[in-house]
Enzyme design. Structure first.
Site, PDB file in Angstrom:
ATOM      1  N   GLU B  31      -5.183  -5.807  -8.258  1.00 45.21           N
ATOM      2  CA  GLU B  31      -4.878  -5.173  -9.532  1.00 45.21           C
ATOM      3  C   GLU B  31      -4.188  -6.189 -10.451  1.00 45.21           C
ATOM      4  OE1 GLU B  31      -2.400  -2.109  -7.980  1.00 45.21           O
ATOM      5  OE2 GLU B  31      -4.066  -1.227  -6.871  1.00 45.21           O
ATOM      6  N   ALA B  61      -6.458   0.992  -6.615  1.00 43.90           N
ATOM      7  CA  ALA B  61      -6.705   1.733  -5.381  1.00 43.90           C
ATOM      8  C   ALA B  61      -6.595   0.762  -4.210  1.00 43.90           C
ATOM      9  CB  ALA B  61      -8.086   2.370  -5.430  1.00 43.90           C
ATOM     10  N   GLU B  62      -5.471   0.815  -3.519  1.00 46.37           N
ATOM     11  CA  GLU B  62      -5.207  -0.206  -2.491  1.00 46.37           C
ATOM     12  C   GLU B  62      -6.174  -0.105  -1.308  1.00 46.37           C
ATOM     13  OE1 GLU B  62      -2.839   1.377  -4.124  1.00 46.37           O
ATOM     14  OE2 GLU B  62      -1.738  -0.249  -5.095  1.00 46.37           O
ATOM     15  N   ASP B  86       5.158  -4.881  -1.935  1.00 51.11           N
ATOM     16  CA  ASP B  86       5.278  -4.464  -0.539  1.00 51.11           C
ATOM     17  C   ASP B  86       5.099  -2.962  -0.309  1.00 51.11           C
ATOM     18  OD1 ASP B  86       7.950  -3.719  -1.607  1.00 51.11           O
ATOM     19  OD2 ASP B  86       8.364  -5.854  -1.372  1.00 51.11           O
ATOM     20  N   GLY B  87       5.804  -2.158  -1.099  1.00 52.30           N
ATOM     21  CA  GLY B  87       5.785  -0.714  -0.865  1.00 52.30           C
ATOM     22  C   GLY B  87       4.474  -0.056  -1.239  1.00 52.30           C
ATOM     23  N   PHE B  88       3.577  -0.815  -1.858  1.00 55.63           N
ATOM     24  CA  PHE B  88       2.287  -0.246  -2.262  1.00 55.63           C
ATOM     25  C   PHE B  88       1.186  -0.522  -1.245  1.00 55.63           C
ATOM     26  CE2 PHE B  88       3.551  -1.117  -6.980  1.00 55.63           C
ATOM     27  CZ  PHE B  88       4.545  -0.165  -6.869  1.00 55.63           C
ATOM     28  N   PRO B  91      -1.087   2.804   1.158  1.00 56.97           N
ATOM     29  CA  PRO B  91      -2.412   3.435   1.013  1.00 56.97           C
ATOM     30  C   PRO B  91      -3.524   2.607   1.668  1.00 56.97           C
ATOM     31  CG  PRO B  91      -1.220   3.515  -1.059  1.00 56.97           C
ATOM     32  CD  PRO B  91      -0.415   2.650  -0.135  1.00 56.97           C
ATOM     33  N   HIS B 131       9.637  -1.524  -4.372  1.00 56.98           N
ATOM     34  CA  HIS B 131       9.349  -2.873  -4.850  1.00 56.98           C
ATOM     35  C   HIS B 131      10.175  -3.934  -4.123  1.00 56.98           C
ATOM     36  CE1 HIS B 131       7.635  -0.541  -8.122  1.00 56.98           C
ATOM     37  NE2 HIS B 131       7.137  -1.628  -8.674  1.00 56.98           N
TER      38      HIS B 131
END
Lengths: 382, 326
Positions: B31, B61-62, B86-88, B91, B131
């Protein structure tokens, strides 16, 4: 919850509430059909197929042998030779029709029930049984037949197909990719994301959804409020519902969708409207969630019988053909049975093989420790 | 271009540029990696020079990013996917764990999965929730994945090259609080093995083992301890899967003491694995228990509390004192 907060809530309009599992808004199937359940040819304004007698016999043969293979695998599971089996009974037309629409260069991403598609790709059916016997997790070389490994996590492979198709487009190749999945998988985020990616990148991929009406015990209306093929419209590509028990229609529609992909027109969703005649897998008990009359209604739409009617009526095949095919089926079943029983358990050290392509210090260490541990028993025995 | 001072982010950018130049099968995807150059500008200018077919802006969309990267790898490409923070990554965790990590084994070695997943990780930049996390143990626990993290610009440049050349999936954790730190990069050097730990500073009284953002903290701690007459050895592990236990063992058998430092929560963290293995390997050489310094068993806190949560100089030195007190 406090009394106040309960009182503050609006009363439920219980009289207007509807069942969460109500029927899709439009459940009337608008099927592309070229062969009626009675075995009669049907005209369709957009799709047609012109096959020789030999080709028609070929489709019939594929369906009969696939069904026989499937029945043998089910029997082998009951005899304790396989740990599990996912039967395709009833879905032969959807798989053979779509599978025979593919060119050699096309690439297939199956779920775990695409035994008929594997057959069309020339994958030896005994290769499919290793994972169900528990000797590997797939094991065949996907690139030998352009047939990827079975994927058990629902819907994951639709993204792999999309990425692969993006690569095909980058390569400038004129081949296509097909991703198989079921009605249950249509609820998965990965399937939605694969629709998004394939549309955005105009990827040459065909999404072939076999709507067999049941995701284990959950009916299609638990997955969608609209007919599944209509989902495609929201992503910007066409969706078509085809009679999944009509091998001619499945072949014609899939050929059309693959051609679109090859011509750079992007993805298509094909929903093959069919029925899983047996259990989801051999661990499942469909008598707990569906009625016999539903199965009986679908039995009347059997994909093999209807083509047999056509073959006979139009004199594409004679009794000698059917008799010879029965014998070929028996030979196949025997070969499958013997191959499964002869499958050796993997070597113990296989646990450590192919974890990494480039090796890994921990795997090396554990392999050495386990080998020493096993060798210690041999020493004790001396 | 040979030796020069680069920020860690710029070193990564140069590394990606080199990879794109060297191998036409290398793709960058994620992204905002295109025109924007990524939110940390690590991919700055790459789309301009290599085009949208090589540097691919993806839908948000990970799972889709990783799932399609898998498909591209199956087609013969070498995707380098960026997860924005990191926190994303979660998914995409399903695709990484159930698909990417296992594909090679499922095919009995007949297909390879050369996919790199770059993840800016860790705290210290005053970010909002999701984050600032350090989920490396969650990936190191999964067989089939390799997990690495550079601590300086030279490693950033070379380890990323090596990760892209690897036929295994590599999770490449970038210490985002070090993105702007500058250090020497020799782009014509011959890099050492990817999964080997480095002795940053030699010492004789105690070993500090760290990776990524904590290497700098440990180096500073060693300098502070030196003023008190304590000689600390500092190791940069560089790789969390596999871990170079041989180098740690060698150091511990010299110093007799080990303190492992990471930002991630201590509980079930990589420090636990190191403590257990080093205890097995070097029990009779240890003068004190292996101690761990890291995050607490709590959600990563709001930015105003992260200084308390993250291991700083004082918490590391406190652990050093506790170890030496045995």
């Amino acid at each position: 919850m406090t009394v106040e907060s309960t009182a503050a809530r609006k009363p439920r309009r219980s009289s207007k509430r509807v069942s969460a599992a109500k029927k899709p808004l439009s459940s009337e199937p608008q099927l592309v059909q070229l062969l009626s359940p009675e075995g009669q040819r049907v005209e369709h304004p957009d799709y047609s197929i012109d096959l020789t007698s030999e080709e028609l016999r070929g489709l019939y043969r594929d369906m009969v042998l696939t069904r026989r293979f499937d029945a043998e695998a089910t029997a082998l599971q009951r005899q304790g030779e396989l740990g599990l089996w996912a039967s395709l009974l009833g879905q032969e037309a959807a798989q053979i029709g779509s599978g025979r629409a593919l060119d050699d260069d096309d690439y297939v991403f199956p779920t775990y029930r695409e035994h008929g598609v594997a057959w069309c790709r020339g994958v030896d059916p005994t290769n499919l049984l290793g994972m169900f016997r528990g000797v590997n997790h797939g094991g065949w070389d996907p690139n030998s037949n352009n047939f990827h490994l079975y994927t058990i996590v629902i819907g994951s492979q639709t993204l792999h197909a999309t990425g692969y198709a993006m690569g095909v487009a980058k390569d400038g190749a004129d081949s296509a990719v097909i991703a198989y999945f079921g009605d249950g998988a249509s609820s998965q985020g990965d399937v939605a994301e694969s629709f998004t990616f394939s549309a955005v990148y105009n990827a040459p991929v065909v999404f072939f959804c076999q709507n067999n009406q049941w995701a284990i015990s959950e009916p299609t209306e638990r997955q969608s409020r609209v007919p599944l093929y209509q989902r495609a419209q929201g992503y910007g590509f066409p969706g078509v519902r085809v009679d999944g028990n009509d091998v001619l229609a499945c072949l014609a529609v899939t050929k059309w969708a693959l051609e679109r992909a090859r011509n750079g027109e992007g993805p298509t969703l094909v929903e093959a409207f069919t029925y899983r005649m047996g259990a989801h897998t051999t661990s499942d008990d469909p008598t707990k969630y569906r009625h016999d009359d539903e199965r009986a209604a679908w039995e009347a739409k059997d994909p093999i019988l209807r083509l047999r009617t056509l073959l006979t009526a139009e004199e594409h095949a004679d009794e000698a053909f059917f008799t010879a095919l029965d014998e070929e089926s028996d030979v196949l079943a025997k070969r499958v049975r013997e191959a499964v029983r002869a499958m050796p358990d993997p070597d113990h050290m296989a646990i450590f093989e192919h974890v990494y392509a480039d090796g890994h210090a921990l795997v090396d260490e554990e392999r050495a420790q386990f080998a020493a541990y096993q060798a210690s028993f041999a020493e004790e025995g001396n | 271009m040979a030796a020069q001072k680069l920020s860690l982010a710029k070193a990564l950018n140069e590394s990606l540029r080199k990879a794109l130049e060297t191998d036409p099968k290398v793709l960058i995807m994620g992204e905002d990696v295109g025109k924007l150059g990524g939110v940390f500008r690590v991919t700055d200018g790459l789309q301009k020079d290599f085009g949208e077919e090589r540097v691919i802006d993806t839908p948000l969309a990970e799972s889709g990013i990783i799932g399609t990267a898998i498909g591209l790898a199956l087609r013969g490409y070498r995707p380098v996917a960026e997860i924005q923070f990191d926190g994303f990554v979660f998914p995409a965790y399903d695709q990484i764990v159930t698909q990417l990590a296992k594909m090679h084994a499922r095919a009995l070695g007949k297909i390879k999965m050369p996919v790199v997943i770059r993840i800016p990780y860790g705290g210290g930049i005053g970010a909002v929730e999701h984050h600032s996390e350090s989920p490396e143990a969650l990936f190191a626990h999964v067989a089939g994945l390799k997990v690495i993290s550079p601590s300086n610009s030279s490693d950033a440049y070379w380890m990323l090259q090596q990760a892209i050349q690897s036929d295994d999936p590599v999770i490449f954790f970038e210490p985002k609080r070090r993105y702007w730190d500058k250090s020497e990069v020799d782009t014509e050097a011959i890099p050492g093995p990817l999964h080997t730990a480095r002795v940053v500073k030699e010492g004789s009284d105690l070993t500090l083992a760290a990776y990524g953002p904590m290497v700098k903290v440990c180096t500073e701690a060693a300098a502070a301890a030196a003023e008190e007459g304590k000689s600390l050895e500092v190791l940069d592990l560089r790789s969390m899967s596999p871990i170079d236990f041989d180098t740690i063992q060698k150091s511990v058998e010299k110093t007799g003491r080990l303190v492992v430092v990471h930002e991630a929560p201590v509980f079930y963290g990589s420090g636990a694995e190191i403590a257990a293995r080093i205890t097995e390997r070097s029990f009779y050489h240890l003068e004190s228990p292996v101690l761990r310094v890291g995050g607490f068993h709590s959600p990563y806190p709001p930015a105003r509390l992260e200084e308390e949560y993250l291991p700083g100089l004082d918490r590391v030195l406190d652990a050093v004192d506790r170890s030496l007190a045995y």
